[in-house]
Design a protein around this motif. Structure first.
Motif, PDB file in Angstrom:
ATOM      1  N   SER A 361       0.840  -1.207   0.000  1.00  0.00           N
ATOM      2  CA  SER A 361       0.000   0.000   0.000  1.00  0.00           C
ATOM      3  C   SER A 361       0.864   1.242   0.000  1.00  0.00           C
ATOM      4  O   SER A 361       1.651   1.459   0.926  1.00  0.00           O
ATOM      5  N   SER A 362       0.701   2.084  -1.020  1.00  0.00           N
ATOM      6  CA  SER A 362       1.398   3.369  -1.054  1.00  0.00           C
ATOM      7  C   SER A 362       0.944   4.263   0.090  1.00  0.00           C
ATOM      8  O   SER A 362       1.732   5.040   0.633  1.00  0.00           O
ATOM      9  N   PHE A 363      -0.320   4.163   0.456  1.00  0.00           N
ATOM     10  CA  PHE A 363      -0.865   4.988   1.516  1.00  0.00           C
ATOM     11  C   PHE A 363      -0.197   4.665   2.857  1.00  0.00           C
ATOM     12  O   PHE A 363      -0.077   5.535   3.710  1.00  0.00           O
ATOM     13  N   SER A 364       0.224   3.420   3.026  1.00  0.00           N
ATOM     14  CA  SER A 364       0.895   3.029   4.264  1.00  0.00           C
ATOM     15  C   SER A 364       2.393   3.306   4.209  1.00  0.00           C
ATOM     16  O   SER A 364       3.040   3.457   5.247  1.00  0.00           O
ATOM     17  N   THR A 365       2.966   3.374   3.021  1.00  0.00           N
ATOM     18  CA  THR A 365       4.401   3.597   2.879  1.00  0.00           C
ATOM     19  C   THR A 365       4.787   5.041   3.161  1.00  0.00           C
ATOM     20  O   THR A 365       5.818   5.307   3.792  1.00  0.00           O
ATOM     21  N   LEU A 366       3.973   5.987   2.688  1.00  0.00           N
ATOM     22  CA  LEU A 366       4.328   7.405   2.813  1.00  0.00           C
ATOM     23  C   LEU A 366       4.651   7.843   4.247  1.00  0.00           C
ATOM     24  O   LEU A 366       5.676   8.502   4.469  1.00  0.00           O
ATOM     25  N   PRO A 367       3.815   7.523   5.238  1.00  0.00           N
ATOM     26  CA  PRO A 367       4.166   7.958   6.600  1.00  0.00           C
ATOM     27  C   PRO A 367       5.481   7.370   7.091  1.00  0.00           C
ATOM     28  O   PRO A 367       6.172   7.993   7.907  1.00  0.00           O
ATOM     29  N   ILE A 368       5.841   6.183   6.595  1.00  0.00           N
ATOM     30  CA  ILE A 368       7.082   5.538   7.029  1.00  0.00           C
ATOM     31  C   ILE A 368       8.294   6.259   6.466  1.00  0.00           C
ATOM     32  O   ILE A 368       9.282   6.523   7.177  1.00  0.00           O
ATOM     33  N   ILE A 369       8.253   6.592   5.171  1.00  0.00           N
ATOM     34  CA  ILE A 369       9.437   7.145   4.523  1.00  0.00           C
ATOM     35  C   ILE A 369       9.525   8.664   4.584  1.00  0.00           C
ATOM     36  O   ILE A 369      10.626   9.221   4.508  1.00  0.00           O
ATOM     37  N   ALA A 370       8.390   9.358   4.728  1.00  0.00           N
ATOM     38  CA  ALA A 370       8.418  10.825   4.691  1.00  0.00           C
ATOM     39  C   ALA A 370       9.272  11.408   5.811  1.00  0.00           C
ATOM     40  O   ALA A 370      10.088  12.311   5.581  1.00  0.00           O
ATOM     41  N   ALA A 371       9.104  10.896   7.015  1.00  0.00           N
ATOM     42  CA  ALA A 371       9.854  11.418   8.157  1.00  0.00           C
ATOM     43  C   ALA A 371      11.356  11.224   7.991  1.00  0.00           C
ATOM     44  O   ALA A 371      12.157  12.001   8.528  1.00  0.00           O
ATOM     45  N   ILE A 372      11.747  10.209   7.236  1.00  0.00           N
ATOM     46  CA  ILE A 372      13.167   9.923   7.034  1.00  0.00           C
ATOM     47  C   ILE A 372      13.706  10.671   5.823  1.00  0.00           C
ATOM     48  O   ILE A 372      14.834  11.178   5.835  1.00  0.00           O
ATOM     49  N   TYR A 373      12.886  10.772   4.778  1.00  0.00           N
ATOM     50  CA  TYR A 373      13.355  11.347   3.517  1.00  0.00           C
ATOM     51  C   TYR A 373      13.483  12.868   3.557  1.00  0.00           C
ATOM     52  O   TYR A 373      14.334  13.448   2.880  1.00  0.00           O
ATOM     53  N   VAL A 374      12.609  13.558   4.308  1.00  0.00           N
ATOM     54  CA  VAL A 374      12.637  15.025   4.316  1.00  0.00           C
ATOM     55  C   VAL A 374      13.981  15.564   4.801  1.00  0.00           C
ATOM     56  O   VAL A 374      14.615  16.369   4.106  1.00  0.00           O
ATOM     57  N   PRO A 375      14.478  15.165   5.981  1.00  0.00           N
ATOM     58  CA  PRO A 375      15.799  15.674   6.386  1.00  0.00           C
ATOM     59  C   PRO A 375      16.921  15.230   5.449  1.00  0.00           C
ATOM     60  O   PRO A 375      17.886  15.969   5.246  1.00  0.00           O
ATOM     61  N   LEU A 376      16.789  14.052   4.867  1.00  0.00           N
ATOM     62  CA  LEU A 376      17.800  13.579   3.921  1.00  0.00           C
ATOM     63  C   LEU A 376      17.813  14.460   2.674  1.00  0.00           C
ATOM     64  O   LEU A 376      18.884  14.847   2.186  1.00  0.00           O
TER      65      LEU A 376
END
Length: 450
Positions: A361-376
Motif C-alpha cells: 500500500s502506497s498509503f501506508s508507505t508514505l508515513p514511514i518514509i516521509a519522516a526519514i526522507y525530508v531531512p535527507l
C-alpha cells in the motif's frame, strides 16, 4: 543485509516460484522479523497483531463478491454481453476486423475510464472490478483481448489517478498523507502546486500504459470459454423488472459508499453498500430465497483470495513497522552515496519500491518514509518541489507490481473469475515492468529538474 530488503526479496521469490501469495507473505515476514532480531515470538505477535487490520476489508470484498454474483444471477451481465455479441455478429465478414478493432479499443477505453473514475467521481476504488470484469470475460474471449493488457489498464487507472489528481482518493494520498507528513517532518509546502509537481512522475505511468496497449499486448490472445471460478450460476433470460432492480441495487451500493465518504463517517462504506445491494436483490425477488445461499457462497468464493492476501499483507506490514529497519536502510543509502544527489535520489526511489512491494500500500508507505526522507533531501539541497515529487514517487512505486497490493489483487479477482488468469504471471509481473521501471525513471527526472 537489511531485514526489510531480505523479507521482501524472500516474499517475491517465493511468489514467483508459484508458492501461494499468502504463504509467501507469512514466510517473508517471519524471515524479516528474525533477521531484525525480533525473535520468533516477537515476530509472530507482530504478525498476528496486524491481521485484524485486514479483516474488515476482507469481509467487505467477500460481500462485494456475493453482490457481484447476485448481479450475474439477475441476467444483467448476460444482457450486456449478448448485446455486444449481436453487434459483432451483425457486421459483415469483410468489415469484421475493423469492427473487432474498434470494439476492442472502445472496451479498453471504457475500462480505463471506469478505473479512473473509481478514484474520484465514483470513489469506490476496486469495488467496481468484480461487477464489471467477470461479465465481460466472454467479450474479451470473443475479441481475443490479452487479459494482461486489461490488468495494466486497470492498474494504471487505480494508481496514476490518486498520485496526480487531488480529488477523492487522490486528496487523501496527496494532501492528507503526502503533504501532511512532509510538513510534519519540518518542510513547509504552502503554495506548492501538487498537480504540476506530480505530473512528471505520472508521465512515466502514461508511457508504461502506451507501451502495454500498443506494443506489449497488442497481439490477440486466445482463451477458452469457462464458467466462473465461483461456480456456475445460471443466468436466466433477463426481464425488464430484473434489469431495473439490478441497476437500482448497483446505484444504491455505490451511493451508500459516496454518502459514507463525503459525510466523513468512519463506517465501512463498502461493507454497508454491499449489504444494502444484497438486501435489494433479496427483497425484490430478483434473487430467490431458496437460491440465495448458492449465489452468495459462489460470490464469496470468487473473492476469497483477495481477502486472505489483504489480511496477510497487514500482518507483513506490522512486522516491517515493528522491525524498525527502514530508517537504518535509508541511513546506509545516505552514507554510501554521500553528496551525490543523482545516486541518492535513485536509491531513495528504490527503497520506496522495496517497502511498498512488501507492505502492498502506497498509503501506508508514505508515513514511514516521509519522516526519514525530508531531512535527507534537505541535507542534499533538494528543492521543495523536488522533495515532494521524490517522496510522492517513492511512495507510489511498488503499488503496481506488488503481489499484496489491491491495485493488482483487484484486477486479478475480476480477470481470474474463470481460472485463466494467473496473479503473478499475468498481473504482478506485467504491471511491475510497465509501471515501476518508467515511474522510477520519471521520479528521478522530477527530482533532478524541479
Amino acid at each position: 543485509m537489511n531485514a526489510v530488503v531480505i523479507s521482501v526479496a524472500v516474499m517475491l521469490l517465493l511468489a514467483l516460484l508459484r508458492v501461494h501469495v499468502v504463504i509467501a507473505l507469512f514466510i517473508g515476514a517471519l524471515v524479516g522479523g528474525l533477521m531484525a532480531g525480533m525473535g520468533l515470538e516477537g515476530t509472530m505477535l507482530a504478525f498476528e497483531s496486524g491481521l485484524g487490520d485486514g479483516a474488515k476489508i476482507a469481509l467487505s470484498y467477500a460481500l462485494l463478491g456475493a453482490f457481484a454474483m447476485a448481479v450475474a444471477a439477475s441476467g444483467l451481465p448476460k444482457a450486456l454481453a449478448d448485446a455486444l455479441i449481436r453487434k459483432l455478429d451483425a457486421d459483415s465478414e469483410e468489415a469484421s476486423q475493423k469492427v473487432v478493432t474498434l470494439t476492442t479499443y472502445l472496451v479498453i477505453g471504457g475500462i480505463l475510464a471506469m478505473s479512473i473514475m473509481s478514484q474520484n467521481l465514483i470513489p469506490v476504488h476496486i469495488a467496481f472490478i468484480p461487477l464489471l470484469i467477470p461479465p465481460l470475460l466472454t467479450i474479451f474471449n470473443r475479441l481475443n483481448i490479452d487479459r494482461r493488457l486489461v490488468a495494466c489498464v486497470l492498474t494504471f487507472g487505480l494508481v496514476t489517478t490518486y498520485m496526480l489528481l487531488p480529488v477523492g482518493f487522490g486528496k487523501i494520498f496527496l494532501e492528507d498523507i503526502l503533504l501532511s507528513n512532509i510538513e510534519r517532518a519540518g518542510l513547509d509546502t504552502s503554495g506548492i502546486n501538487i498537480v504540476q509537481v506530480m505530473a512528471i512522475p505520472a508521465l512515466g505511468m502514461v508511457l508504461g500504459l502506451l507501451v502495454a496497449v500498443f506494443i506489449s499486448y497488442r497481439k490477440p490472445r486466445e482463451y477458452e470459454e469457462r464458467p466462473l471460478a465461483g461456480g456456475t450460476i445460471v443466468q436466466p433470460t433477463p426481464t425488464r423488472y430484473s434489469l431495473i432492480m439490478s441497476i437500482i441495487a448497483i446505484v444504491a451500493t455505490f451511493a451508500i459508499q459516496l454518502i459514507v465518504q463525503f459525510t466523513g463517517s468512519e463506517a465501512d462504506g463498502l461493507l454497508l453498500g454491499s449489504l444494502v445491494g444484497l438486501g435489494i436483490f433479496l427483497l425484490s425477488g430478483v434473487v430467490e430465497w431458496n437460491k440465495a445461499d448458492d449465489v452468495f457462497t459462489s460470490g464469496m468464493r470468487m473473492m476469497a483470495l483477495i481477502g486472505f492476501v489483504m489480511i496477510s499483507a497487514q500482518g507483513f506490514a506490522a512486522v516491517i513497522n515493528e522491525s524498525n529497519q527502514v530508517e537504518p536502510l535509508v541511513a546506509v543509502v545516505q552514507e554510501f552515496f554521500g553528496d551525490n544527489k543523482a545516486m541518492a535520489a535513485l536509491a531513495m526511489l528504490v527503497v520506496g519500491l522495496i517497502v511498498t512491494m512488501g507492505i502492498g500500500s502506497s498509503f501506508s508507505t508514505l508515513p514511514i518514509i516521509a519522516a526519514i526522507y525530508v531531512p535527507l533531501c534537505l541535507s542534499l539541497d533538494f528543492s521543495m518541489a523536488a522533495t515532494v515529487a521524490l517522496i510522492g514517487a517513492a511512495g507510489a512505486l511498488g503499488d503496481a507490481g506488488s503481489p499484496a497490493s489491491d491495485s493488482t489483487l483487484g484486477p486479478t479477482a475480476g480477470l481470474a473469475a474463470d481460472g485463466q488468469h494467473d496473479h503473478m504471471r499475468d498481473t504482478v509481473i506485467p504491471t511491475f515492468i510497465h509501471y515501476n521501471i518508467p515511474l522510477t525513471a520519471s521520479g528521478w527526472v522530477a527530482a533532478m529538474i524541479l
